[in-house]
Design an enzyme around this catalytic site. Structure first.
Site, PDB file in Angstrom:
ATOM      1  N   CYS A  11     -14.320 -19.273  -7.469  1.00  0.00           N
ATOM      2  CA  CYS A  11     -15.732 -18.877  -7.400  1.00  0.00           C
ATOM      3  C   CYS A  11     -15.849 -17.738  -6.390  1.00  0.00           C
ATOM      4  O   CYS A  11     -14.832 -17.218  -5.926  1.00  0.00           O
ATOM      5  CB  CYS A  11     -16.631 -20.061  -7.041  1.00  0.00           C
ATOM      6  SG  CYS A  11     -16.373 -20.723  -5.381  1.00  0.00           S
ATOM      7  N   ASN A  14     -15.207 -19.528  -2.454  1.00  0.00           N
ATOM      8  CA  ASN A  14     -14.301 -20.681  -2.319  1.00  0.00           C
ATOM      9  C   ASN A  14     -14.800 -21.692  -1.280  1.00  0.00           C
ATOM     10  O   ASN A  14     -14.028 -22.342  -0.590  1.00  0.00           O
ATOM     11  CB  ASN A  14     -12.874 -20.224  -1.992  1.00  0.00           C
ATOM     12  CG  ASN A  14     -11.787 -21.288  -2.165  1.00  0.00           C
ATOM     13  OD1 ASN A  14     -10.730 -21.217  -1.532  1.00  0.00           O
ATOM     14  ND2 ASN A  14     -12.013 -22.273  -3.004  1.00  0.00           N
ATOM     15  N   CYS A  16     -18.079 -23.479  -2.168  1.00  0.00           N
ATOM     16  CA  CYS A  16     -19.051 -24.373  -2.840  1.00  0.00           C
ATOM     17  C   CYS A  16     -18.512 -24.943  -4.146  1.00  0.00           C
ATOM     18  O   CYS A  16     -18.174 -26.115  -4.223  1.00  0.00           O
ATOM     19  CB  CYS A  16     -20.362 -23.631  -3.125  1.00  0.00           C
ATOM     20  SG  CYS A  16     -21.200 -23.025  -1.657  1.00  0.00           S
ATOM     21  N   SER A  18     -15.821 -23.879  -6.370  1.00  0.00           N
ATOM     22  CA  SER A  18     -14.395 -24.057  -6.690  1.00  0.00           C
ATOM     23  C   SER A  18     -13.722 -25.175  -5.895  1.00  0.00           C
ATOM     24  O   SER A  18     -12.828 -25.841  -6.443  1.00  0.00           O
ATOM     25  CB  SER A  18     -13.625 -22.727  -6.586  1.00  0.00           C
ATOM     26  OG  SER A  18     -13.719 -22.153  -5.307  1.00  0.00           O
TER      27      SER A  18
HETATM   28  C1  WE7 Z   1     -22.468 -16.249  -1.168  1.00  0.00           C
HETATM   29  C2  WE7 Z   1     -22.489 -17.185  -2.212  1.00  0.00           C
HETATM   30  C3  WE7 Z   1     -21.644 -18.291  -2.144  1.00  0.00           C
HETATM   31  C4  WE7 Z   1     -23.836 -15.594  -2.647  1.00  0.00           C
HETATM   32  N1  WE7 Z   1     -20.853 -18.450  -1.068  1.00  0.00           N
HETATM   33  N2  WE7 Z   1     -21.649 -16.439  -0.107  1.00  0.00           N
HETATM   34 CL1  WE7 Z   1     -23.500 -13.255   1.465  1.00  0.00          CL
HETATM   35  C5  WE7 Z   1     -21.970 -13.033   0.699  1.00  0.00           C
HETATM   36  C6  WE7 Z   1     -21.596 -11.748   0.303  1.00  0.00           C
HETATM   37  C7  WE7 Z   1     -20.358 -11.567  -0.321  1.00  0.00           C
HETATM   38  C8  WE7 Z   1     -19.520 -12.627  -0.523  1.00  0.00           C
HETATM   39  C9  WE7 Z   1     -19.940 -13.888  -0.121  1.00  0.00           C
HETATM   40 CL2  WE7 Z   1     -18.886 -15.130  -0.423  1.00  0.00          CL
HETATM   41  C10 WE7 Z   1     -21.143 -14.128   0.506  1.00  0.00           C
HETATM   42  C11 WE7 Z   1     -21.586 -15.484   0.964  1.00  0.00           C
HETATM   43  C12 WE7 Z   1     -20.857 -17.553  -0.096  1.00  0.00           C
HETATM   44  N3  WE7 Z   1     -21.614 -19.189  -3.137  1.00  0.00           N
HETATM   45  N4  WE7 Z   1     -23.367 -16.758  -3.125  1.00  0.00           N
HETATM   46  N5  WE7 Z   1     -23.318 -15.297  -1.459  1.00  0.00           N
HETATM   47  C13 WE7 Z   1     -24.778 -14.779  -3.365  1.00  0.00           C
HETATM   48  C14 WE7 Z   1     -25.635 -15.404  -4.260  1.00  0.00           C
HETATM   49  C15 WE7 Z   1     -26.560 -14.670  -4.971  1.00  0.00           C
HETATM   50  C16 WE7 Z   1     -26.649 -13.316  -4.828  1.00  0.00           C
HETATM   51  C17 WE7 Z   1     -25.810 -12.674  -3.939  1.00  0.00           C
HETATM   52  C18 WE7 Z   1     -24.869 -13.392  -3.206  1.00  0.00           C
HETATM   53  C19 WE7 Z   1     -24.004 -12.625  -2.254  1.00  0.00           C
END
Ligand code: WE7
Length: 155
Positions: A11, A14, A16, A18
């Site tokens: 995902c 990694n 939530c 996955s």
């Molecule tokens: C998430 C996420 C998720 C969104 N887990 N993040 Cl702030 C951000 C920016 C780039 C990569 C990651 Cl992993 C994250 C933090 C962690 N499940 N879902 N962000 C998400 C959801 C909807 C629209 C935009 C984002 C970045």
């Protein structure tokens, strides 16, 4: 099936979806005594959360379903496409990211985990920005249905 097959759950971060998919798959493999046939891991498209434990809501959801999880987030690497047999994304964005990262000698079949859901819910929605844990519980149920069906199809 003589050799061990390898499944990678992927995902965005990694932390939530996955890890839940990995935990559920591992739990089913243990329940069914299929440890010699299947191994599972999980990884992120993004490098944002490398080394971190899953979101506490993901851990709570797994724990309340009897799943202990201790792996830490890692990012997908080129070698994963050669060493894994199946790489599952949770939504269409994961799939297009994975296809963009895949090298020419990609061995893995890349697809949506939700394609195996007998209820036909193909997308495992990102619950990260939800207020509570409902989205995580729903994710768990979707992963349980799809992983169960996948293992039945491949046994
Ligand atoms: C998430 C996420 C998720 C969104 N887990 N993040 Cl702030 C951000 C920016 C780039 C990569 C990651 Cl992993 C994250 C933090 C962690 N499940 N879902 N962000 C998400 C959801 C909807 C629209 C935009 C984002 C970045």
């Amino acid at each position: 099936m003589s050799e061990q097959k390898k499944v990678l759950m992927v995902c965005l971060g990694n932390i939530c979806r996955s890890p839940i998919a990995e935990g559920v798959f591992q739990h089913l493999v243990r329940q069914k005594g299929l440890e010699s046939k299947w191994m599972v891991d999980s990884a992120a498209v993004a490098g944002y959360h490398i080394g971190k434990s899953p979101d506490h809501r993901a851990l709570t959801t797994m724990k309340s379903n009897g799943i202990a999880y201790s792996n830490k987030a890692r990012q997908v690497k080129k070698q994963d496409f050669e060493s894994f047999d199946f790489i599952f994304g949770m939504d269409e964005e994961n799939i297009s990211d994975l296809e963009g990262m895949a090298p020419a000698n990609c061995k893995a079949k890349i697809g949506l985990l939700g394609d195996y859901d007998p209820q036909g819910e193909r997308i495992i929605r990102d619950p990260y920005y939800d207020r509570g844990a409902e989205g995580f519980k729903k994710c768990y149920q979707q992963c349980l249905r799809s992983c169960t069906a996948f293992l039945e199809q491949h046994s």
